[in-house]
Design a protein around this motif. Sequence first.
Motif, PDB file in Angstrom:
ATOM      1  N   UNK A 102      -4.260  13.752   1.908  1.00 52.13           N
ATOM      2  CA  UNK A 102      -5.037  13.960   3.134  1.00 52.13           C
ATOM      3  C   UNK A 102      -5.207  12.656   3.907  1.00 52.13           C
ATOM      4  N   UNK A 103      -5.289  11.538   3.197  1.00 47.99           N
ATOM      5  CA  UNK A 103      -5.538  10.242   3.839  1.00 47.99           C
ATOM      6  C   UNK A 103      -4.401   9.803   4.738  1.00 47.99           C
ATOM      7  N   UNK A 104      -3.192  10.365   4.545  1.00 48.60           N
ATOM      8  CA  UNK A 104      -2.073  10.012   5.411  1.00 48.60           C
ATOM      9  C   UNK A 104      -2.409  10.309   6.870  1.00 48.60           C
ATOM     10  N   UNK A 105      -3.186  11.360   7.102  1.00 49.16           N
ATOM     11  CA  UNK A 105      -3.562  11.730   8.474  1.00 49.16           C
ATOM     12  C   UNK A 105      -4.404  10.653   9.151  1.00 49.16           C
ATOM     13  N   UNK A 106      -5.152   9.892   8.341  1.00 48.08           N
ATOM     14  CA  UNK A 106      -6.088   8.911   8.892  1.00 48.08           C
ATOM     15  C   UNK A 106      -5.528   7.492   8.855  1.00 48.08           C
ATOM     16  N   UNK A 107      -4.312   7.329   8.325  1.00 50.05           N
ATOM     17  CA  UNK A 107      -3.676   6.016   8.316  1.00 50.05           C
ATOM     18  C   UNK A 107      -3.065   5.762   9.690  1.00 50.05           C
ATOM     19  N   UNK A 108      -3.518   4.725  10.354  1.00 49.96           N
ATOM     20  CA  UNK A 108      -3.118   4.491  11.743  1.00 49.96           C
ATOM     21  C   UNK A 108      -2.034   3.434  11.894  1.00 49.96           C
ATOM     22  N   UNK A 109      -1.771   2.664  10.851  1.00 43.61           N
ATOM     23  CA  UNK A 109      -0.760   1.608  10.925  1.00 43.61           C
ATOM     24  C   UNK A 109       0.232   1.767   9.770  1.00 43.61           C
ATOM     25  N   UNK A 110       1.427   1.193   9.911  1.00 41.86           N
ATOM     26  CA  UNK A 110       2.396   1.245   8.810  1.00 41.86           C
ATOM     27  C   UNK A 110       1.862   0.619   7.523  1.00 41.86           C
ATOM     28  N   UNK A 111       1.082  -0.452   7.640  1.00 39.96           N
ATOM     29  CA  UNK A 111       0.523  -1.079   6.436  1.00 39.96           C
ATOM     30  C   UNK A 111      -0.450  -0.151   5.718  1.00 39.96           C
ATOM     31  N   UNK A 112      -1.230   0.597   6.474  1.00 37.83           N
ATOM     32  CA  UNK A 112      -2.141   1.564   5.866  1.00 37.83           C
ATOM     33  C   UNK A 112      -1.355   2.685   5.182  1.00 37.83           C
ATOM     34  N   UNK A 113      -0.283   3.143   5.830  1.00 38.59           N
ATOM     35  CA  UNK A 113       0.559   4.165   5.214  1.00 38.59           C
ATOM     36  C   UNK A 113       1.193   3.640   3.927  1.00 38.59           C
TER      37      UNK A 113
END
Length: 396
Positions: A102-113
């Motif tokens: 679910x957190x993939x939806x809230x990752x806004x940058x490539x580093x967060x992904x």
Amino acid sequence: MAPVQSSSPHSSDWLVGNPTRIQQWAALWIGSAGLQILGLQPILLGALYSEKRVNFDELALIATAEFITIALGSVIAGMLISTRHLRIKSAVLLAALAVLDFAVSYATTPNELLLVRSLAGFVEGGTVAISIELIARSRHAERLGGFFISLQTLAQCILAAILALWVVPAMGSSGGFHVLAIVCLGSLAISALVPGEYGELPKQPSNMDGVFSVRAILALLVIFTFFLFIGSLWAFLEPLGALYAIDAQTVGLLVSASLAFQVLGAVCATWIDRHLDYRLSIILCVLAAIAASAILADHPSISMFWAAALVIAFLWMFITPYQIGLAVVADSSRSTALLIPAAQILGAALGPLAASVFITNDNVGIVPWFGIGALLCSLGLFGMFLMFSRRRAITV
């Protein structure tokens, strides 16, 4: 809750314990649920790329990082986490994986992904350990391993069709990862059916087996180098198609068809595992893979390109139960069998990187030759394994 093992004589099918058929399938599903990303990564990461949430280099880094952390997670869980309280551990792993999906939806940058998918890989590796620990305790590890890969590959095939045809076109990459999260949450009910504990594998202090024995290391290297071939060929399949004037849509259709051939390979291996010696099977698989790679290296027609790729897809899953048999023969303590997912996934993850070293001027025609080299290494290492096994049999 009663543990799986008891003081009564163990079933002839198990080294320790006697899980019911439902408990076996439940434990195999936990790892299968965690490994869905392996078959769906091209669709899900491709959607992230299409939405411009990552560029090509970032996509490759995320894919490789998740593969590596799955391998590390399976090793850490297999070696350091006890096989008690498995229902609770299965539920915690599935819930954590659902949160990360679910957190993939809230990752806004490539580093967060990258961070989210790397953490997901560790958790996915933990779910794999639940299944592999069960397989290691079976006297018929090859057959149970065949059931495991058949289950996970069939689920991947079904989910790939659902995601590609309906979910991703309608809801994008986030919708695809939400489906993975829902699968994990739905699997919480199955975690209640997992054995409460597996019990300790019987100790054999008089033997010379173990993960650090020559035979165990050779067995893992045989598996690793075979999956170097798999990873390199599969990662560069679309560029290879372009090199031979085969359009991306045709290659995409081929990838979808390959999932069905992976299922077929897994089912066939499960069906005939008792009738084919692991040594003969591994040698035949490597030779068939070399032939398929040679076809891909020789400017094939579309039909030959399809045939070679589908053979590789079939071998990918067909050989796995026999690799389990190889690990069991190499190390009767069964510790080496726990490292099979790590050897396979690390090989698949590092294959594209290793092959890219030999690519100059974006000419991917060298990749099938790299694959042949990796396969010859695997075959040579297997020959060394057989020589060490024969020498040990003579001296014992």
